[in-house]
Design a protein around this motif. Structure first.
Motif, PDB file in Angstrom:
ATOM      1  N   UNK A  19       0.834  -1.208   0.000  1.00 47.32           N
ATOM      2  CA  UNK A  19       0.000   0.000   0.000  1.00 47.32           C
ATOM      3  C   UNK A  19       0.867   1.255   0.000  1.00 47.32           C
ATOM      4  N   UNK A  20       1.955   1.221   0.789  1.00 47.01           N
ATOM      5  CA  UNK A  20       2.864   2.360   0.847  1.00 47.01           C
ATOM      6  C   UNK A  20       3.487   2.641  -0.513  1.00 47.01           C
ATOM      7  N   UNK A  21       3.888   1.589  -1.215  1.00 45.38           N
ATOM      8  CA  UNK A  21       4.480   1.753  -2.547  1.00 45.38           C
ATOM      9  C   UNK A  21       3.464   2.327  -3.532  1.00 45.38           C
ATOM     10  N   UNK A  22       2.227   1.863  -3.441  1.00 40.81           N
ATOM     11  CA  UNK A  22       1.185   2.375  -4.341  1.00 40.81           C
ATOM     12  C   UNK A  22       0.948   3.869  -4.138  1.00 40.81           C
ATOM     13  N   UNK A  23       1.181   4.328  -2.907  1.00 43.39           N
ATOM     14  CA  UNK A  23       1.005   5.754  -2.617  1.00 43.39           C
ATOM     15  C   UNK A  23       2.247   6.550  -2.999  1.00 43.39           C
ATOM     16  N   UNK A  24       3.437   6.029  -2.686  1.00 44.70           N
ATOM     17  CA  UNK A  24       4.669   6.786  -2.861  1.00 44.70           C
ATOM     18  C   UNK A  24       5.156   6.833  -4.307  1.00 44.70           C
ATOM     19  N   UNK A  25       4.881   5.798  -5.082  1.00 43.50           N
ATOM     20  CA  UNK A  25       5.386   5.773  -6.462  1.00 43.50           C
ATOM     21  C   UNK A  25       4.830   6.934  -7.296  1.00 43.50           C
ATOM     22  N   UNK A  26       3.512   7.187  -7.317  1.00 40.98           N
ATOM     23  CA  UNK A  26       3.034   8.357  -8.066  1.00 40.98           C
ATOM     24  C   UNK A  26       3.568   9.674  -7.516  1.00 40.98           C
ATOM     25  N   UNK A  27       3.687   9.764  -6.169  1.00 40.05           N
ATOM     26  CA  UNK A  27       4.214  10.992  -5.578  1.00 40.05           C
ATOM     27  C   UNK A  27       5.668  11.223  -5.971  1.00 40.05           C
ATOM     28  N   UNK A  28       6.464  10.149  -5.977  1.00 40.28           N
ATOM     29  CA  UNK A  28       7.869  10.292  -6.366  1.00 40.28           C
ATOM     30  C   UNK A  28       7.995  10.725  -7.811  1.00 40.28           C
TER      31      UNK A  28
END
Length: 279
Positions: free
Chosen positions: A17-26
């Motif tokens: 879940x963290x990756x799904x959130x952070x990848x677009x933000x990055x």
């Protein structure tokens, strides 16, 4: 399933879940820091779109200095609308909820039923009647048209009601015996105890008002009263080729939301875990 296996599975799910959130933000931050539109187009679809190769604030400078899309003006408009809507809504909705929870008279249950009934009605169904009403009042293209209709919130009233109804009856009765009136009990006792609910309503209300798009699009006509949500769409429509500027605009629009959440996260989590009063 053993306890250890369950904890491992839960950790993996949290990481996913963290990756799904952070990848677009990055990706958004990385592209906003790239001053070359050509390099951005080349990096699209590759790992370079998520890892900064060049760091520059040129895109942010162009967004903040754009004479046709004044970001600072949009930001001030949005802040005014958000703080007035959320601030006034907290006091009005909490006072209404306390009256429903501890007031006198049989009207309370009827009002609560009406509030719950209104809560399940989609907001879009009320858009046209509300638009006709504010048009008759002459509020089109103003601040009040973005604030007044959304101060009262059925969700906020119900959430406050759930909290106030769990207050110990002995506490309320003791205040009444001391001569305190209903509003004094609310203002001096009940409202200060509702900090977790206030934090939750503040965050959710802030997000809702900050990301509002459909209603401001219908009732604003120019840059004077336009909020960031509508401005973002207008900016995207006029700057479709400049992804660096678009991402910089998106980052600047996201930062206040992150700041508000960091300020209220402790109370927000406490309210989610359980905001009831223990006897």
């Amino acid at each position: 399933m053993t306890s250890r296996a369950f904890k491992t599975l839960r950790t993996l799910a949290a990481i996913l879940i963290l990756l799904c959130v952070l990848i677009p933000l990055s990706m958004m931050v990385t592209l906003s820091l790239n001053p070359s539109e050509e390099n951005i187009q080349i990096s699209m679809g590759t790992i370079h779109a998520f890892i900064p190769q060049t760091v520059s604030l040129q895109n942010y400078k162009e967004v903040l200095q754009d004479p046709y899309q004044p970001f600072v003006r949009y930001l001030l408009n949005t802040l005014l609308v958000v703080f007035c809507t959320v601030g006034a809504g907290i006091f009005i909705n909490s006072a209404a909820a306390f009256a429903l929870a501890w007031g006198q008279g049989g009207y309370r249950k009827i009002y609560l039923m009406v509030i719950i009934a209104v809560f399940v009605i989609p907001g879009e169904a009320l858009t046209i009647p509300l638009l006709l009403l504010v048009g008759k009042l002459g509020w089109i293209d103003s601040y009040q048209v973005q604030i007044v209709p959304f101060i009262a919130s059925t969700f906020s009233i119900f959430l406050f009601y759930q909290f106030f109804s769990k207050l110990p009856q002995e506490l309320i009765e003791a205040a009444r015996i001391d001569g305190a009136r209903l509003f004094q009990i609310y203002f001096r006792i009940a409202f200060p105890l509702s900090a977790p609910v206030v934090a939750t309503i503040s965050i959710l209300g802030f997000l809702d008002a900050w990301n509002s798009y459909l209603w401001p699009l219908m009732v604003t006509r120019g840059t004077e009263f336009r909020p960031l949500g509508v401005a973002m769409a207008a900016f995207f429509g006029t700057q479709q080729a400049y992804w660096g500027n678009i991402m910089a605009f998106a980052v600047l629009m996201t930062l206040p939301i992150i700041i508000v959440f960091l300020i209220f996260q402790k109370h927000f989590v406490a309210s989610v875990v359980g905001s009831g009063v223990k006897g």
